[in-house]
Write a protein that holds these residues in place. Structure first.
Motif, PDB file in Angstrom:
ATOM      1  N   ASN A  40       0.850  -1.184   0.000  1.00 24.44           N
ATOM      2  CA  ASN A  40       0.000   0.000   0.000  1.00 24.44           C
ATOM      3  C   ASN A  40       0.891   1.240   0.000  1.00 24.44           C
ATOM      4  O   ASN A  40       2.123   1.148  -0.004  1.00 24.44           O
ATOM      5  CB  ASN A  40      -0.942  -0.008   1.205  1.00 24.44           C
ATOM      6  N   VAL A  41       0.278   2.419   0.047  1.00 23.47           N
ATOM      7  CA  VAL A  41       1.038   3.660  -0.031  1.00 23.47           C
ATOM      8  C   VAL A  41       1.960   3.851   1.177  1.00 23.47           C
ATOM      9  O   VAL A  41       2.950   4.571   1.097  1.00 23.47           O
ATOM     10  CB  VAL A  41       0.070   4.866  -0.166  1.00 23.47           C
ATOM     11  N   LEU A  42       1.670   3.184   2.287  1.00 21.21           N
ATOM     12  CA  LEU A  42       2.505   3.314   3.476  1.00 21.21           C
ATOM     13  C   LEU A  42       3.660   2.325   3.479  1.00 21.21           C
ATOM     14  O   LEU A  42       4.762   2.648   3.929  1.00 21.21           O
ATOM     15  CB  LEU A  42       1.652   3.111   4.737  1.00 21.21           C
ATOM     16  N   SER A  43       3.427   1.121   2.978  1.00 20.52           N
ATOM     17  CA  SER A  43       4.465   0.086   3.039  1.00 20.52           C
ATOM     18  C   SER A  43       5.391   0.079   1.831  1.00 20.52           C
ATOM     19  O   SER A  43       6.442  -0.557   1.851  1.00 20.52           O
ATOM     20  CB  SER A  43       3.810  -1.299   3.170  1.00 20.52           C
ATOM     21  N   MET A  44       5.027   0.793   0.789  1.00 24.77           N
ATOM     22  CA  MET A  44       5.781   0.773  -0.464  1.00 24.77           C
ATOM     23  C   MET A  44       7.189   1.343  -0.271  1.00 24.77           C
ATOM     24  O   MET A  44       7.359   2.431   0.274  1.00 24.77           O
ATOM     25  CB  MET A  44       5.013   1.576  -1.511  1.00 24.77           C
ATOM     26  N   SER A  45       8.208   0.619  -0.731  1.00 28.31           N
ATOM     27  CA  SER A  45       9.596   1.046  -0.559  1.00 28.31           C
ATOM     28  C   SER A  45      10.152   1.743  -1.791  1.00 28.31           C
ATOM     29  O   SER A  45      11.102   2.528  -1.681  1.00 28.31           O
ATOM     30  CB  SER A  45      10.483  -0.154  -0.209  1.00 28.31           C
ATOM     31  N   ASP A  46       9.593   1.480  -2.950  1.00 27.87           N
ATOM     32  CA  ASP A  46      10.027   2.142  -4.180  1.00 27.87           C
ATOM     33  C   ASP A  46       9.543   3.589  -4.149  1.00 27.87           C
ATOM     34  O   ASP A  46       8.345   3.854  -4.278  1.00 27.87           O
ATOM     35  CB  ASP A  46       9.458   1.404  -5.392  1.00 27.87           C
ATOM     36  N   GLU A  47      10.466   4.534  -3.987  1.00 22.97           N
ATOM     37  CA  GLU A  47      10.075   5.927  -3.783  1.00 22.97           C
ATOM     38  C   GLU A  47       9.392   6.529  -5.012  1.00 22.97           C
ATOM     39  O   GLU A  47       8.477   7.347  -4.886  1.00 22.97           O
ATOM     40  CB  GLU A  47      11.294   6.767  -3.399  1.00 22.97           C
ATOM     41  N   ALA A 101       7.553   4.869  -7.305  1.00 24.94           N
ATOM     42  CA  ALA A 101       6.205   4.300  -7.360  1.00 24.94           C
ATOM     43  C   ALA A 101       5.338   4.871  -6.244  1.00 24.94           C
ATOM     44  O   ALA A 101       4.133   5.110  -6.432  1.00 24.94           O
ATOM     45  CB  ALA A 101       6.281   2.778  -7.256  1.00 24.94           C
ATOM     46  N   HIS A 102       5.949   5.098  -5.086  1.00 20.79           N
ATOM     47  CA  HIS A 102       5.218   5.674  -3.954  1.00 20.79           C
ATOM     48  C   HIS A 102       4.723   7.077  -4.282  1.00 20.79           C
ATOM     49  O   HIS A 102       3.572   7.438  -3.995  1.00 20.79           O
ATOM     50  CB  HIS A 102       6.123   5.712  -2.724  1.00 20.79           C
ATOM     51  N   ALA A 103       5.588   7.894  -4.883  1.00 21.58           N
ATOM     52  CA  ALA A 103       5.201   9.266  -5.237  1.00 21.58           C
ATOM     53  C   ALA A 103       4.068   9.265  -6.260  1.00 21.58           C
ATOM     54  O   ALA A 103       3.139  10.080  -6.180  1.00 21.58           O
ATOM     55  CB  ALA A 103       6.412  10.021  -5.779  1.00 21.58           C
ATOM     56  N   GLU A 104       4.126   8.354  -7.208  1.00 20.32           N
ATOM     57  CA  GLU A 104       3.073   8.273  -8.227  1.00 20.32           C
ATOM     58  C   GLU A 104       1.746   7.849  -7.613  1.00 20.32           C
ATOM     59  O   GLU A 104       0.687   8.415  -7.935  1.00 20.32           O
ATOM     60  CB  GLU A 104       3.490   7.298  -9.320  1.00 20.32           C
ATOM     61  N   LEU A 105       1.782   6.858  -6.741  1.00 12.99           N
ATOM     62  CA  LEU A 105       0.551   6.391  -6.099  1.00 12.99           C
ATOM     63  C   LEU A 105      -0.008   7.473  -5.178  1.00 12.99           C
ATOM     64  O   LEU A 105      -1.221   7.707  -5.140  1.00 12.99           O
ATOM     65  CB  LEU A 105       0.829   5.113  -5.310  1.00 12.99           C
ATOM     66  N   ARG A 106       0.859   8.135  -4.457  1.00 17.36           N
ATOM     67  CA  ARG A 106       0.422   9.192  -3.541  1.00 17.36           C
ATOM     68  C   ARG A 106      -0.288  10.316  -4.295  1.00 17.36           C
ATOM     69  O   ARG A 106      -1.288  10.864  -3.813  1.00 17.36           O
ATOM     70  CB  ARG A 106       1.646   9.722  -2.786  1.00 17.36           C
ATOM     71  N   ALA A 107       0.228  10.656  -5.480  1.00 18.95           N
ATOM     72  CA  ALA A 107      -0.394  11.702  -6.290  1.00 18.95           C
ATOM     73  C   ALA A 107      -1.799  11.294  -6.737  1.00 18.95           C
ATOM     74  O   ALA A 107      -2.703  12.136  -6.822  1.00 18.95           O
ATOM     75  CB  ALA A 107       0.483  12.005  -7.501  1.00 18.95           C
ATOM     76  N   LYS A 108      -2.003  10.018  -6.989  1.00 16.47           N
ATOM     77  CA  LYS A 108      -3.322   9.533  -7.387  1.00 16.47           C
ATOM     78  C   LYS A 108      -4.310   9.536  -6.215  1.00 16.47           C
ATOM     79  O   LYS A 108      -5.510   9.748  -6.405  1.00 16.47           O
ATOM     80  CB  LYS A 108      -3.213   8.113  -7.950  1.00 16.47           C
ATOM     81  N   LEU A 109      -3.798   9.298  -5.017  1.00 17.44           N
ATOM     82  CA  LEU A 109      -4.660   9.231  -3.835  1.00 17.44           C
ATOM     83  C   LEU A 109      -4.998  10.608  -3.278  1.00 17.44           C
ATOM     84  O   LEU A 109      -6.044  10.790  -2.645  1.00 17.44           O
ATOM     85  CB  LEU A 109      -3.979   8.400  -2.739  1.00 17.44           C
ATOM     86  N   MET A 110      -4.127  11.571  -3.477  1.00 13.71           N
ATOM     87  CA  MET A 110      -4.240  12.877  -2.845  1.00 13.71           C
ATOM     88  C   MET A 110      -5.597  13.556  -3.045  1.00 13.71           C
ATOM     89  O   MET A 110      -6.193  14.049  -2.069  1.00 13.71           O
ATOM     90  CB  MET A 110      -3.121  13.790  -3.345  1.00 13.71           C
ATOM     91  N   GLU A 143      -8.528  -2.268  -3.242  1.00 11.82           N
ATOM     92  CA  GLU A 143      -8.740  -3.163  -2.103  1.00 11.82           C
ATOM     93  C   GLU A 143      -7.642  -2.973  -1.060  1.00 11.82           C
ATOM     94  O   GLU A 143      -7.912  -2.925   0.149  1.00 11.82           O
ATOM     95  CB  GLU A 143      -8.767  -4.614  -2.584  1.00 11.82           C
ATOM     96  N   VAL A 144      -6.415  -2.841  -1.536  1.00 14.00           N
ATOM     97  CA  VAL A 144      -5.273  -2.679  -0.633  1.00 14.00           C
ATOM     98  C   VAL A 144      -5.348  -1.336   0.105  1.00 14.00           C
ATOM     99  O   VAL A 144      -5.106  -1.266   1.318  1.00 14.00           O
ATOM    100  CB  VAL A 144      -3.959  -2.785  -1.432  1.00 14.00           C
ATOM    101  N   GLU A 145      -5.723  -0.264  -0.594  1.00 10.53           N
ATOM    102  CA  GLU A 145      -5.773   1.058   0.027  1.00 10.53           C
ATOM    103  C   GLU A 145      -6.938   1.200   1.003  1.00 10.53           C
ATOM    104  O   GLU A 145      -6.808   1.866   2.038  1.00 10.53           O
ATOM    105  CB  GLU A 145      -5.842   2.139  -1.057  1.00 10.53           C
ATOM    106  N   THR A 146      -8.095   0.607   0.687  1.00 15.33           N
ATOM    107  CA  THR A 146      -9.219   0.692   1.630  1.00 15.33           C
ATOM    108  C   THR A 146      -8.895  -0.065   2.914  1.00 15.33           C
ATOM    109  O   THR A 146      -9.305   0.350   4.012  1.00 15.33           O
ATOM    110  CB  THR A 146     -10.508   0.125   1.007  1.00 15.33           C
ATOM    111  N   LEU A 147      -8.132  -1.138   2.807  1.00 18.15           N
ATOM    112  CA  LEU A 147      -7.713  -1.880   3.990  1.00 18.15           C
ATOM    113  C   LEU A 147      -6.799  -1.016   4.865  1.00 18.15           C
ATOM    114  O   LEU A 147      -6.934  -0.979   6.095  1.00 18.15           O
ATOM    115  CB  LEU A 147      -6.988  -3.157   3.557  1.00 18.15           C
ATOM    116  N   LEU A 148      -5.888  -0.283   4.238  1.00 21.82           N
ATOM    117  CA  LEU A 148      -5.014   0.628   4.978  1.00 21.82           C
ATOM    118  C   LEU A 148      -5.831   1.725   5.652  1.00 21.82           C
ATOM    119  O   LEU A 148      -5.569   2.096   6.797  1.00 21.82           O
ATOM    120  CB  LEU A 148      -3.987   1.241   4.032  1.00 21.82           C
ATOM    121  N   GLN A 149      -6.832   2.255   4.945  1.00 25.05           N
ATOM    122  CA  GLN A 149      -7.664   3.308   5.520  1.00 25.05           C
ATOM    123  C   GLN A 149      -8.338   2.840   6.807  1.00 25.05           C
ATOM    124  O   GLN A 149      -8.389   3.570   7.796  1.00 25.05           O
ATOM    125  CB  GLN A 149      -8.739   3.727   4.509  1.00 25.05           C
ATOM    126  N   ILE A 150      -8.861   1.624   6.789  1.00 24.35           N
ATOM    127  CA  ILE A 150      -9.565   1.100   7.954  1.00 24.35           C
ATOM    128  C   ILE A 150      -8.609   0.917   9.130  1.00 24.35           C
ATOM    129  O   ILE A 150      -8.879   1.357  10.255  1.00 24.35           O
ATOM    130  CB  ILE A 150     -10.244  -0.238   7.609  1.00 24.35           C
TER     131      ILE A 150
END
Length: 496
Positions: free
Chosen positions: A145-152, A154-163, A317-324
């Motif tokens: 998920n956006v918190l566990s991702m180690s590839d910086e 990929a993390h920045a790209e995913l974070r931009a989509k979630l923001m 599915e992965v991100e909604t699990l993190l949200q909860i």
């Protein structure tokens, strides 16, 4: 002398092999311990922590790691006397120096309460990479998920989509959905406790409140904890057992590996479960599935925003699990502890009631729950929230990052050797007397009002770190603060 039989010779040979391997293993351990000890010999800490993970393991199991870390920082780290910072315990002759404040809590693990180090490690171009704690936040074995991702990258790209979903820019009903849950909370308190003259456990209700809000704004379906005043699916009961294990595994990679092994897969929560955390996962997966397929459901909520920005079904599915797991429980913790501090401080309680009463007298009857824009302007309410977050952080995780190879890094005067993990002592940072004064261990909201503007801004720059910094700053910060403002204002009683 009788000739030794073949069986006896084989037994002795086997014992020799085992003994040799054991000796090699012991030698390897001794050398590894020595090298680790030598690498971090300039950073002090408990003796046991310098040679094994047992110190960290012990206090994690006790649930008092944040307190043990604070004590270690006071004993082995830097001292604060009359606003000055010193290395080591006080002595008759000391020289002030300007350094960070790390203390050793494991063979290759240090922890700090220095905001400079935290901000540096989380900065966009920082060479530090995410450590073991972030790996432990991977709740779905299929994908990070956006918190566990180690590839910086990929993390920045995913974070931009979630923001856009987290900021509420693409969720027009965000505040009204929160308001509806506030009304349900107030109705529950009146119906099941006030009218019946019964005591209530607000800590339980806070969990119901934040989880109903989260599920409503995340995928358009409040689970109904507040309506039923019931621990649906035994979620809170099971999660209270899960969180200590999560903290233990995030601090100890070996335990995390065991929990994720094939042997343990059968015991892991599954979407098909009828009770517990798995049942909530099943509800989330069903909500996500409705947004995909030949006839997808289109809703302007957080999940709808994620889909519109290109997240796949599995990613949703992965991100909604993190949200909860990360969103609902952390906000509930902040709500519980802040209320506790207010209710146990007669002065703060009286001042907050006075401020709320003044607003109620000029109440706009066109709405039933205070607007977030108005709550933000209530100085004492904001001070109570900031002070509550300072006194006790919503999340206890160390959120460690690893210093870069091959040269390590020097941050705020402290050399951090390569491969060293640096955790963040958020609780200790919020209780530093050189930052907040000699009464740093006291809940006193007035510190956010009575001091000069620059001092208050300084408090804010440190206190905002409870939501992380830089690349790891909390996406849900705005939502969490909105929930806190509205809940504390509306639940706090006014009048005689």
């Amino acid at each position: 002398m009788a000739r030794m039989g073949l069986t006896e010779r084989l037994s002795l040979s086997w014992l020799a092999v085992v003994g040799g391997l054991a000796s090699l293993g012991l030698a390897y351990w001794v050398v590894s311990v020595f090298l680790s000890y030598r690498k971090l010999r300039h950073i002090k800490g408990p003796w046991l922590a310098s040679i094994s993970p047992l110190w960290l393991f012990y206090y994690t199991c006790r649930g008092t790691l944040y307190l043990a870390v604070e004590d270690a920082l006071k004993k082995y780290g830097m001292w604060s006397i009359d606003g000055s910072r010193f290395v080591g315990p006080p002595s008759s002759i000391m020289v002030t120096i300007d350094l960070g404040s790390p203390v050793r809590i494991g063979p290759d693990y240090i922890v700090t309460d220095d905001p400079v180090i935290q901000k540096y490690m989380a900065a966009p171009r920082s060479p530090f990479v995410r450590g073991r704690w972030f790996k432990g936040m991977k709740f779905d074995t299929r994908k990070d998920n956006v918190l566990s991702m180690s590839d910086e990258k990929a993390h920045a790209e995913l974070r931009a989509k979630l923001m856009p979903g987290y900021t509420g820019n693409e969720v027009p009903t965000l505040e009204s959905d929160i308001d509806a849950r506030v009304v349900e909370l107030l109705n529950l308190i009146q119906r099941d406790y006030v009218d019946k003259n019964e005591a209530m456990d607000f800590a339980v209700l806070a969990g119901y409140f934040t989880l109903d809000i989260l599920t409503q704004i995340a995928f358009g379906q409040a689970l109904g904890f507040l309506i039923k005043n019931e621990d649906l699916y035994d979620y809170h009961k099971s999660s209270s057992q899960f969180y200590p294990i999560m903290e233990l595994s995030s601090n100890h990679p070996m335990i995390l590996s065991i929990l994720r092994s094939r042997i343990m897969q059968g015991a892991a929560p599954k979407p098909t479960d009828k009770i517990g955390f798995g049942a909530i996962v099943g509800v989330a997966h069903k909500a996500v599935a409705e947004r995909f397929g030949p006839d997808p459901k289109k809703v302007q909520d957080m999940l709808g925003s994620f889909v519109s920005h290109g997240l796949t079904q599995q990613e949703c599915e992965v991100e909604t699990l993190l949200q909860i797991l990360a969103g609902a429980d952390s906000t509930a913790t902040a709500l519980r502890t802040t209320f506790l501090f207010i209710l146990t401080s007669p002065t703060a309680y009286a001042k907050l009631r006075e401020e709320i009463a003044a607003v109620v007298e000029s109440w706009d009857v066109s709405y039933s729950v205070i607007k977030n824009s108005e709550a933000q302007n209530l100085r004492y309410l904001e001070a109570c929230i900031q002070e509550g977050l300072r006194m006790f952080m919503p999340l206890q995780g160390l959120a460690g990052r690893v210093s870069p190879y091959p040269d390590g890094a020097t941050v705020n005067g402290v050399f951090i050797p390569p491969g060293t993990e640096v955790g963040i002592a958020t609780y200790a940072m919020g209780h530093r007397r050189d930052f907040y004064g000699p009464d740093a261990d006291t809940f006193r909201p007035e510190r956010w009002i009575d001091n000069d503007p620059e001092t208050i801004k300084g408090y804010g720059r440190i206190n905002e770190l409870v939501f992380g910094a830089g690349r790891s700053s909390c996406l849900g910060k705005r939502i969490a603060l909105m929930e806190l403002r509205k809940a504390i204002f509306e639940v706090s009683p006014v009048g005689p």
